[in-house]
Design an enzyme around this catalytic site. Sequence first.
Site, PDB file in Angstrom:
ATOM      1  N   SER A 139      87.182  13.809  67.153  1.00 14.52           N
ATOM      2  CA  SER A 139      86.933  13.625  65.726  1.00 14.52           C
ATOM      3  C   SER A 139      85.530  13.047  65.504  1.00 14.52           C
ATOM      4  CB  SER A 139      88.024  12.735  65.124  1.00 14.52           C
ATOM      5  OG  SER A 139      87.984  12.771  63.721  1.00 14.52           O
ATOM      6  N   ASP A 208      94.937  21.568  61.365  1.00 17.07           N
ATOM      7  CA  ASP A 208      94.166  20.349  61.115  1.00 17.07           C
ATOM      8  C   ASP A 208      93.813  20.257  59.636  1.00 17.07           C
ATOM      9  OD1 ASP A 208      92.119  18.337  60.975  1.00 17.07           O
ATOM     10  OD2 ASP A 208      91.765  18.604  63.123  1.00 17.07           O
ATOM     11  N   HIS A 237      95.538  16.978  62.711  1.00 12.50           N
ATOM     12  CA  HIS A 237      94.367  16.242  63.177  1.00 12.50           C
ATOM     13  C   HIS A 237      94.705  15.077  64.100  1.00 12.50           C
ATOM     14  CE1 HIS A 237      90.182  15.043  63.149  1.00 12.50           C
ATOM     15  NE2 HIS A 237      90.554  13.804  62.900  1.00 12.50           N
TER      16      HIS A 237
END
Length: 268
Positions: A139, A208, A237
């Site tokens: 991320s 996601d 996610h």
Amino acid sequence: MLRTIERLSVFYNWGPAVPFPAARVAEAADVWLTAEVGVELHAAFYECPDEYRRLPAEQSPVVLFFHGNAGSIRRWRHIGSRWQDALGADVLVLDYRGYGRSSGTPTEAGLYIDARAAYEYLTQDRAVDPERIVIVGQSLGGGVAVNLAHDSAHAALVLESTFTRLTEVPSARLPWLPTERWMRNRFGSIDLLSQYLKPLFVSHGDRDWLIPYAHAERLVEATAGPVEFMTLPGMNHSDRRPPEYNERVRRFLAEHLPQFRGLGESDD
């Protein structure tokens, strides 16, 4: 902004969409680093037990892991056992400035300095050969990892559920907002990957909500060197990687890096 974007995804994740086993608890040693005057960083070093090694200790991979925007290394404790199980690796997980017990205020430039401090801890304090270091970013950590990999000796780069540019994350959901104007932190990963020649492994969930799957597709297309892309069906996610992810990464590194050839041997 660094403390807001990723936390929004929590409301859209009601539990893991893909199954994964409960992570065993790996023992970690506290590490304290000085990034610059007045900025002390907290990190955790997970030394791999011999029973999980896949190569001799002096040849084993060392994972330098940069986590996402939500939480601190306490939340990311599963990372130590995950990479020990996957690669038989020692693992260093860093809390950026302003996160967890680290001092300071997070900024894009500051996080890059923090990453360099963690890298120098491995290569200088622990005398780790850079050709054993696998830089991993998840991320927000993907932007940090790409920047470090751009100008640091290392073995390979692994990106998990990350973005092309941070400025393009909110614009995907709120296209009417002029994010390019008001976001100070940009993390332009895609701009650097066009010059990246080392092995790159990218994975992304196709559900996601926070960072659209298309970001991963564009990162792969932009990369100049050898790359493998793993789609994680049904994964959002914040879900953890499934068990088969470990094998894919292990085989990729063994295929492209002579020093890790033994990682590709079967567990049977």
